[in-house]
Every structure is written in C-alpha cells, then in structure tokens.
Scaffold this motif. Sequence first.
Motif, PDB file in Angstrom:
ATOM      1  N   MET A   1      -9.050  -1.336   4.230  1.00 44.19           N
ATOM      2  CA  MET A   1      -8.976  -2.526   3.420  1.00 44.19           C
ATOM      3  C   MET A   1      -8.795  -3.458   3.273  1.00 44.19           C
ATOM      4  O   MET A   1      -8.845  -4.668   2.196  1.00 44.19           O
ATOM      5  N   ALA A   2      -9.475  -4.005   4.577  1.00 44.30           N
ATOM      6  CA  ALA A   2      -8.990  -6.281   4.628  1.00 44.30           C
ATOM      7  C   ALA A   2     -10.829  -5.920   4.502  1.00 44.30           C
ATOM      8  O   ALA A   2     -11.506  -7.551   4.021  1.00 44.30           O
ATOM      9  N   LEU A   3     -11.867  -5.180   4.623  1.00 47.04           N
ATOM     10  CA  LEU A   3     -12.962  -5.427   4.139  1.00 47.04           C
ATOM     11  C   LEU A   3     -13.086  -5.807   3.040  1.00 47.04           C
ATOM     12  O   LEU A   3     -12.315  -5.241   1.995  1.00 47.04           O
ATOM     13  N   PRO A   4     -14.344  -6.654   2.708  1.00 48.25           N
ATOM     14  CA  PRO A   4     -14.718  -7.454   1.533  1.00 48.25           C
ATOM     15  C   PRO A   4     -14.663  -6.173  -0.090  1.00 48.25           C
ATOM     16  O   PRO A   4     -15.276  -5.147   0.642  1.00 48.25           O
ATOM     17  N   ASP A   5     -14.173  -6.105  -0.874  1.00 48.99           N
ATOM     18  CA  ASP A   5     -14.141  -5.616  -1.838  1.00 48.99           C
ATOM     19  C   ASP A   5     -13.772  -3.998  -1.453  1.00 48.99           C
ATOM     20  O   ASP A   5     -14.263  -2.814  -2.456  1.00 48.99           O
ATOM     21  N   ILE A   6     -12.805  -3.276  -0.622  1.00 47.89           N
ATOM     22  CA  ILE A   6     -12.542  -2.232  -0.600  1.00 47.89           C
ATOM     23  C   ILE A   6     -11.252  -2.303  -1.124  1.00 47.89           C
ATOM     24  O   ILE A   6     -10.542  -3.018  -0.465  1.00 47.89           O
ATOM     25  N   THR A   7     -11.043  -0.904  -1.836  1.00 46.12           N
ATOM     26  CA  THR A   7      -9.132  -0.902  -2.620  1.00 46.12           C
ATOM     27  C   THR A   7      -8.376  -0.106  -1.455  1.00 46.12           C
ATOM     28  O   THR A   7      -9.443   0.509  -0.368  1.00 46.12           O
ATOM     29  N   ASP A   8      -7.090  -0.204  -1.642  1.00 51.57           N
ATOM     30  CA  ASP A   8      -6.737   0.617  -0.863  1.00 51.57           C
ATOM     31  C   ASP A   8      -7.309   2.150  -0.646  1.00 51.57           C
ATOM     32  O   ASP A   8      -7.022   3.167  -0.194  1.00 51.57           O
ATOM     33  N   LEU A   9      -7.260   1.986  -2.417  1.00 56.08           N
ATOM     34  CA  LEU A   9      -7.684   3.510  -2.146  1.00 56.08           C
ATOM     35  C   LEU A   9      -8.964   4.446  -2.058  1.00 56.08           C
ATOM     36  O   LEU A   9      -9.045   5.421  -1.660  1.00 56.08           O
TER      37      LEU A   9
END
Lengths: 672, 265
Positions: A86-94
């Motif tokens: 989730m800490a990656l850019p553009d990545i949501t928890d879903l």
Amino acid sequence: MDAIRKHAGVVVIGPMLVILTVAIPFSDTLGGPNPTVQHLDEVEEEAVVDEMPEEALELAAIRLEELQDLLDTKLDLNRADEEAIMALPDITDLDARRIVEHRRRHGPYQRIEDLQAVGISPATIEGIWPFVTIDPRGTNPKNPITIDVLQRWTRRLDVGRGYDRDTTASRYAGSADALYTRVRLRRGPNVSVGFAMEKDPGEPLNWAPAAGQLGFDYSAVHAAMSHIGPIRQLILGDYRIDAGEGLLLGQAGSMMAIGPPAHRAALRPHTSSRESGYFRGAALRLDPTAGIQIATFYSLRRIDARYDSTDATWKLRTSGLHRTASELAAMARIREVTTGATLAVQRPGLRFSGVAVQTRHDFPDAHRRALDFSGAVAVGGPAFGFWGEAARRNGAPAWTASISATPAPEVYFWMQAFGTSESKGASHSFIGATGGRASRRERTVRAGVRFRPYEGWSVRLEAYWRRIPSHPVLGATRRASILVDYEPAPWLQLHGKIQTRQSDRLRSCAVSTGALRCARTESRHEFRIQADYDHSRALRTRFRIAGSIANPSGDSRDLMERGMLIFQDVRWIPLEALQLDGRLVYFDVSDFSTRIAAYENDLLYAFSVPTFSDRGRRAYVMARLRLHPSLSLQAKYSVTVREDVLSFGSGLDETDGSRLRELRIQLRWRVQ
Amino acid sequence: MRRLLLLGFLVLTLPAAAQPHPGARSGALGQANSALARDAWGGNPASWAGLERHAVGFYAAQLYGMPELRYGATVATLTALGGTVAAGARTFGFALYRQTVVSAGYARDVRPGTIRPIHLGLRLDAYSIRVPDIVHSRAVALSIGVVLPVAPLAAVGAVAEHVLVRGPARTDIPRSLILGFRYGRIDRVMIVADVHKELRSPADLRAGIEISPLPILVLRAGMSTNPHRATAGLGMRIGALTADFVAARHFALGWTPSASMQVSW
C-alpha cells in the motif's frame, strides 16, 4: 522542520493531487531491468510536491521520505504484505489486497507485467516499477545489514536581525546553522535501529545531560522488529501510527492530497525531522489469526505548550521551533501520556478498524484527560471502493467518506467528503488534521477524475469546496483545476495547468447606519505551461511559464493583480558520478494574492517549494557527487534577489538588503 | 521644450525596454531572436556559435522617426579559439542623452552526449550613460545564452540578459530572461517566437516569420505585445553581402525604420 523550507512564508498553491504520478525516464517498455533510480526527483518528485495543497505539505515530507526509502530498499512484490504494498504510489489498499491474493492463489509473480492480471493499469505499473523488485522464486532474502548515515548542514548566508551581535536587543538563542543527523541500521526488512537529531536555525545547542538536553533540541530514536513469532511488529522509541482513513490516527483531510483513498493500518518508526505528530514509548502489533490485527501502544512525551492568560488555558505548540526566550520557555512544559489500541478485521472485499486513544496531559497546575475513538470501514472490489470513518476527537464528532471508481480502463474517479465539529481544545498534540489545535466546524468536499484519452496523454480534473461556518472571515472556498500532461516521446514531456479559485470573505462594510458584515468574493486564476526535454542521458532542460491573476478586493475588475514567473532549468550529468542542476527564475508578482510557487530540486530527503510574491530573480546550482559507491555528497547554493526592497522578512527574521543566499550541504554514507 | 520632454522620456523609459537589439533581421521578426542560430548580431550570444566565416556588420535605426533617437551599432565576429569571438559597439541618443555600449563575447558548440550540437555563448557589455553636466555613470553586464536544437527543424533558445550587472548605472540596465522557439528551414520558411520577461516590465510575447521565395530574397514579418508593435522587412543576400531592412510600427509612437548590412568572408 528542515524537510520543508519556508521561504518567507512558503505556501504551496495548486489543487490536490490525488494520485502520485511518477514516470520513469528512458523506459520505453516495461519488463526491462529495474530502473536505476537513486533519487526521488528522478521519478518526478515535483509531480507530488508541485501540486500539493498547503495543508498537506508537511505530510508530503513524510510521504516522500517513505518513497525514498522504498527507492533505496526496493520492495519485493513476491514477499511484501498488503501494508507494505500500500505504500507504493498509486496503489490503493484494495489493489494491495488483490496483489497479495493473486500471489497466494497463483504463485510468485514472474514479471512486473503480471500485475495487469489483477487489474493494475500499465501506467500504474510504470509508476511503481522504480520502487519494487520481483524475485520469481519467492525465496527468502539474505537479509543484508544496511548502515545509513546522513549529515546535513544548511545555513542562510544573509541572516535576519535575530542573529545580530547586539546583546541588548531581542535575538535568537542560537546560530543560523541548521543541522540534521540521521543514523539507521537495518537487517533486512525486519529489524531497524536508528536515531535522528535536528537543530533548526536560531536554536541553541545546549549540552546538559542532566536536564535531558544532548545538544539538539529534538531527537528521535527507535528500535523496530517485525515478524518475530506471533509478534507482527514491535517498536520501542519514537513511532507513528496510521489507522483507518487517518481521521484520528493520521491526518485525514490532508492524506487525500498525497494518495488515493486507502484504509491504513501502518505502524512505522519515526525518523523524520518533523518535531510533532509522533509517539514516544512502545507499540506492539499482533496478528492473532488471519485477517485480524491488533495493535496497542503507550506513549510518554514532554511536549511544548504555552499558557494563554487571555482565556486561562494551555495551548499545545507543534512548530518544534525553540529559538527565542518565549519559545524556549514553552519547551517541554507539559507531559503527555497516551495509551491506545487499534483493531482491524479484514475479509474479502471488506476491512473494518476501530481505534481508541486515551490522553492525559499533566500541566504544571492541572491535569486533563480525554478519550478519543473512531471506527472505519472500507468495502469494494476491482472497480469500486468506499471508505468511511467516524470519530470523536477533541471531544467533538468528525467524519469522512470517500468513494473511488474505475469505470473504464485508464479512468479513475474519486470523491471525498470531510466534516468536523467545533471543539473547545485539542485533546492531543497529534490527533486531528490540525495537530495541537482545536477543531473548528468545517465541511470539505473534493472530487476528481483522471483519465488517459490517448496514448501519451493524461488529464486530471479536480474540484474542491470548503466551508467553515463559524469562521469570522472565511466563507466558502471553491476551486477547480485541469491538468494536462502530454508525453509525445520519451524525451519530451509537456505539462499544462489551469486553475480557478473563488473565496468568500466577510468584512465590515461602512454604510450610513454603521458597520455591517457583508461578503465579497475573491477570485484567483492561475495557469502554467512547462516543457521538459531530454537532449541525451547527460542533459535535460526544462522551462516553465506561470501566471496568476487575482482580484483580492473582490470589488472591481480594474483592481486585478497579476503575477508571472518564468524559469529555465538545466540538468547536466558530465560524469557518471556527478550530477549538476541549475535554474534561473525571474518573477514579477504584484502581491501575496498572486503568489506563485515552484518546486525545485533539493538535497535528498528534503524538498523546497519557494513561493514568490514580489519582483526579482532566483538562481540555484546543485551538485550531487558520488565520492564512493557508498558515499555521496550533495551541495546546493541558492541566491534570491528582490527588486526595490531595502529589507525583507519580518520580526527577528527581517534581513537587510535585497539578497538572500543559502548554502546546503549533505553527506550520506550508505553501505550494504 | 521638445528636447526636454524627450530627455525625460528617454531617461524614464528607453534605457529599460524600448531599445531594439541591433540587427534588422531580428527587428523584422518582432525581436524574437533567442532561438536564432548562426546570427552575427548575437541577440542571443549563443547564436554566434557555429559561424563558419568571419563577419562584420553595421546597423542604423531612427526610433519612431525622431532624429534625436538615432541608434547605430556595429559588430565583428571571428572564428577563433575553437568557437566564435565577437566584439561590437552601439550608441543611442543625442546631445543631451547618450548611451554607449561596448561588447565582447564568445560562443561555441558543445555536445554533452547529444546528437545535435548545443550552442552556448556569453557576452560582456560595458555601458556608459551620459547626461551632460548631470550624470555620467557606467556599468558592466554579463549575458549568457543557449540555443538547443531539439529536432532537425526545431530549436529552443534561452537568454539571461544582463544576469550579472555591476557598476553605478546598474539600476538603469534592463535584466531579462528570454525563452524562445524556432521551427522551420532557414532557406524556406521559418517561424520564431519568444517570451521576453524584463524584470520591471510586463512580459512581451514576440513572434515572427521568415520566408525565402528566392535564394537572394528573404521576406519577414513579426509582432510583439509589449509594446504593441508590428514589423515587416526584407533581406537580400548577394555573395558575401547581406542587407536587411525593416519598418516597425509602434501603435502609439509610429514608425521605426532600420537597416543593417553584413559582410562575411
């Protein structure tokens, strides 16, 4: 504080950038070797910072530090858990959940393109590629030991009257030097020990171990371990917690500006130079069964506070500045004891979390207790998501709700509403979007859509509305913007932005019957065009033209104020170990209402967004030199010359003359 | 009385913004000269780079048709020291106000890993401003420029004009950042455009077009927004001799005729 340099009132203008957009230089196709990116601004750090709203700037510093750490360490997508992904850019928890679920069902990822199978768009994959690695075997890593030592020294060469030698006048207690020291030792991803210390300009270096002062006024220490038997994570020392939408633990309202909606459950060591917004003590996280996370924490800190005799209350201070006698007098005046717990439950397509925090403040003459709690929920699937959180914080209700949708490939829509109620005081130095301050009644709605109409094009439309009913001056604020990026070739990027903003203001209107309150509407319009051209791998040039028009009085179109900024920027890499950056900026801005901000390169783990509200020139040169594979030196010299002024700044920062020079040097030793 | 008014006008306005850069070619293009390459008049000092022959040029103008506002300039360029060495002088004004500038510059091509050469140049201007019996002040100013070919037919240019100024007259010296663009073939059709930002003046958008219908004839037109100005001109190339003419129309102050001649060998 050094992560965000405040140039005579740095303010970042611009709309909220919901999505962290990064682009990889010279990456024609995916699937090649992992890009050799070492500094975040090589992946367009300004895409994050240049569009950041004012309230999110401090958070941006923390966020960028996390991203830089990811660049350094590279996240193995075949081993990382949801929280790390989730800490990656553009990545949501879903997104993160789908990535992990797919890996569990189908085995390790073989190539970065495999992420498309779980609905991650090629553009998003391109954005995260510099931060990740893929070990197709999914084997255990060697857990190498990494030592990272960083020393930064900065100083304004033209200083304000607070540094005068005249001891009869009011002055700062320390020198104009700013120092930041950080040492971290890591063993793989699971063990981390480190400390950070900082001295802001004007602060003294007091060596009084008996009084707990070890030179620097601020230090942060941590020892963190994870995945040790049933213990998912244990941190001793200074740490931060994000939970839910960040309404209680985190910074809701600002968080949206630096990432997509996400249900956060993060426990991280605090290594930043930010002197507020963290806990000190111990935090423990357990995952007793699959899908259930429990964290509990205890914190004991002495924090800054000032007694306000006008209303006979103590006001928490979170600036972290200890330069003057009054600031030093407010230093560590009260004791803040925090205990709390979080519970998170995950099921396919559903996440729920609850947070409870009890705070006790021990003032010299009184005690105060507060209980804050919140509940958050996130539901969604590949194309739709809902996030919501309701809380009692500072003794008053607060809530936030967000939706996002991906109705078609390369189309992303989001909307967030945020509301708070008025409170009498702050229950905690950390809690709430305005840490250390009482809540006010506020309603905010933000919405945006990003889409890619054609190959190479990216368009963002964003809108913002905020109203603070109880504020004596501020009325409703409306903002809309469109940002267009066009990359016709890997070596050419064009960027354009138009934004309009209207703010209602209340003021006294003199009429025959006396002074009445009446409203006026201030307007402000901005535009910006920018072109980046990579002449070769060794040379990049960039130019920008930005303008603004404002009607600060809201009265007549004849009273429009205007501002313009134009810069030419060059990056030259004459040697493999040397990178030079330079920029020349001319600005001609009427006043603060037409201020223009422009991101600029800075030292690693720092960024700078000077704001221009007058007339003059600014130039800087910056060098990054790799002295040894493990040793790097960075230096930046900048000079700003203002026209038609005898001095600038105010108070103890008032500086004679029209020139402001600054030198910044940083040495980093990183061995693995 | 007229002279006194002119003196006031000159002292207050012309030193800052209204003087055109020498060279009738760039004048006809609306002064959009930052991305021009291989131009002996050196509106962008980088445009001296790559000149393959020595050259000498002369320029004369009468601003707005007024004899008190005569403007003359000369320039010489030599291919030497691995690049181009340039020197020039210009003078402007009349008996009650005289501004004289002596210039020297150097430019060369570099290739920092690029396919196409990058033109870099710098110019040092020594200013002398004289108002008899009142003031005689001097200043030295450094200008730097670059022209970056970005495609076979396109280039961008940037000039930091008078980026460093020293001397008592420094407040009278205009300081500008100019960013420009050029597209097209010099021997057929070429368009140029500049954004010229002088620190104390609003931004000036400049644009021009150059068409070569015959090998010996060049037609030009241009415009600028601050001040509002339209320009038209022509140039002739006969062997080593190049002659350019331009008439610029200021919407308030009237016509400015100017001409330049250049010999190269």
